[in-house]
Design an enzyme around this catalytic site. Sequence first.
Site, mmCIF file in Angstrom:
data_model
loop_
_atom_site.group_PDB
_atom_site.id
_atom_site.type_symbol
_atom_site.label_atom_id
_atom_site.label_comp_id
_atom_site.label_asym_id
_atom_site.label_seq_id
_atom_site.Cartn_x
_atom_site.Cartn_y
_atom_site.Cartn_z
ATOM 1 N N ASP A 74 1.476 -41.770 45.478
ATOM 2 C CA ASP A 74 0.566 -42.696 46.153
ATOM 3 C C ASP A 74 0.150 -43.835 45.217
ATOM 4 O OD1 ASP A 74 0.694 -40.867 48.181
ATOM 5 O OD2 ASP A 74 -1.450 -40.433 48.259
ATOM 6 N N ASP A 75 -0.339 -44.912 45.834
ATOM 7 C CA ASP A 75 -1.057 -46.005 45.171
ATOM 8 C C ASP A 75 -0.181 -47.017 44.446
ATOM 9 O OD1 ASP A 75 -3.217 -44.631 46.116
ATOM 10 O OD2 ASP A 75 -4.141 -44.231 44.187
ATOM 11 N N HIS A 127 0.431 -46.806 52.723
ATOM 12 C CA HIS A 127 -0.825 -46.210 52.221
ATOM 13 C C HIS A 127 -1.997 -47.162 52.459
ATOM 14 C CE1 HIS A 127 -2.817 -42.990 50.197
ATOM 15 N NE2 HIS A 127 -3.090 -43.638 49.088
ATOM 16 N N HIS A 131 -6.306 -49.507 50.575
ATOM 17 C CA HIS A 131 -6.667 -48.119 50.256
ATOM 18 C C HIS A 131 -8.040 -47.767 50.847
ATOM 19 C CE1 HIS A 131 -7.345 -44.396 47.897
ATOM 20 N NE2 HIS A 131 -6.019 -44.361 47.837
ATOM 21 N N HIS A 218 0.601 -39.602 41.637
ATOM 22 C CA HIS A 218 0.404 -41.047 41.684
ATOM 23 C C HIS A 218 1.306 -41.711 40.646
ATOM 24 C CE1 HIS A 218 -3.235 -39.293 43.438
ATOM 25 N NE2 HIS A 218 -3.377 -40.434 44.100
#
Length: 251
Positions: A74-75, A127, A131, A218
Site C-alpha cells: 500500500d501507499d 488506494h 488516502h 508498504h
Amino acid sequence: MKTRYLMQGLGLAYVLLLLGICLPGENIIYRNTETCESEQVSGQSTGASVESGMDADTGTEKIKEKPMIALTFDDGPNETCTPRLLDGLKERGVHATFFLIGKNIEQGNNAEIVKRLQEEGHLIGNHTYNHVEITRVSDEVAFEELEKTNQLITSITGKPVEYMRPPFGVWQKELEQKIHIIPVMWNIDPLDWATENEDEIVNKVVTDAEENDIILLHDCYESSVNAALRIIDLLQAEGYEFVTVDRLMLN
C-alpha cells in the site's frame, strides 16, 4: 468359443480401466517418467503451480500443487523504495499487488514506476487519491477519490482498474454498485508502518503465514522492502508460490 470368451474378458477389463480413470478422487496429477507425459487422474486443474515427487505405491512421479500466497503493498509509488523492491521481486521471479495513492502517482517521475509495475506483470490497484477513510466522507467525495485514481492509473497502463484497498480497511459496500471495483482486505498485517525492526516484521509474517493468505506491507519504507524480500526467500523455501491477489481470489 475360447476366442469369444477372451474378447469378452478383454472388453470387461477395458471398461473397468475406463471406470478407474473416471472415478472421482484426489486432485493429483501423475506424470509417466518414461514418456514425460502428464495426466490428471481426477478433478479439475486449477492452474496453480506444481511441484513433483515420487509416489511410493505406483512408482510414478506425483505432481502436487504449490500453496499460493499474496504479497500486497500500500501507499506507493515511492520514488526510492518501490524501484528497489521491484528489482528484488524481479530477481526472485515474484509478482505482487500494489495499491497506489493517486497523489503519489503525480509526484516526480512516479508515473514511470507505474509503467514498470505494469510491464513487469504486477497487479495495480486503487488506494484512493488522498488516502482518506472513505466512510468519513460523503459518497460523492468517496467516489471522486476512487475515480480520479482509477483514471490516473488507466491513463498510464491503458487498462481498467478492477481492485482497490480501502485505507484503514473500512469500505462502503454501496460504492461497489457505483464504481464497480472489488475491495481487497488482508489476513496478515505485521504493522510494518509502525516499526523499523525488520526481524519483527519478518517473524510476524512467516510465523502466521498459511495458504491463500494476503499479506499487507508498504512500499514506502526501507525496512518494509528489506523485510518483504526476506519473507519471500523464507516462504519460497517452504514451498509457497507468490501470486497477485486476482489469481488468489479466483482460485
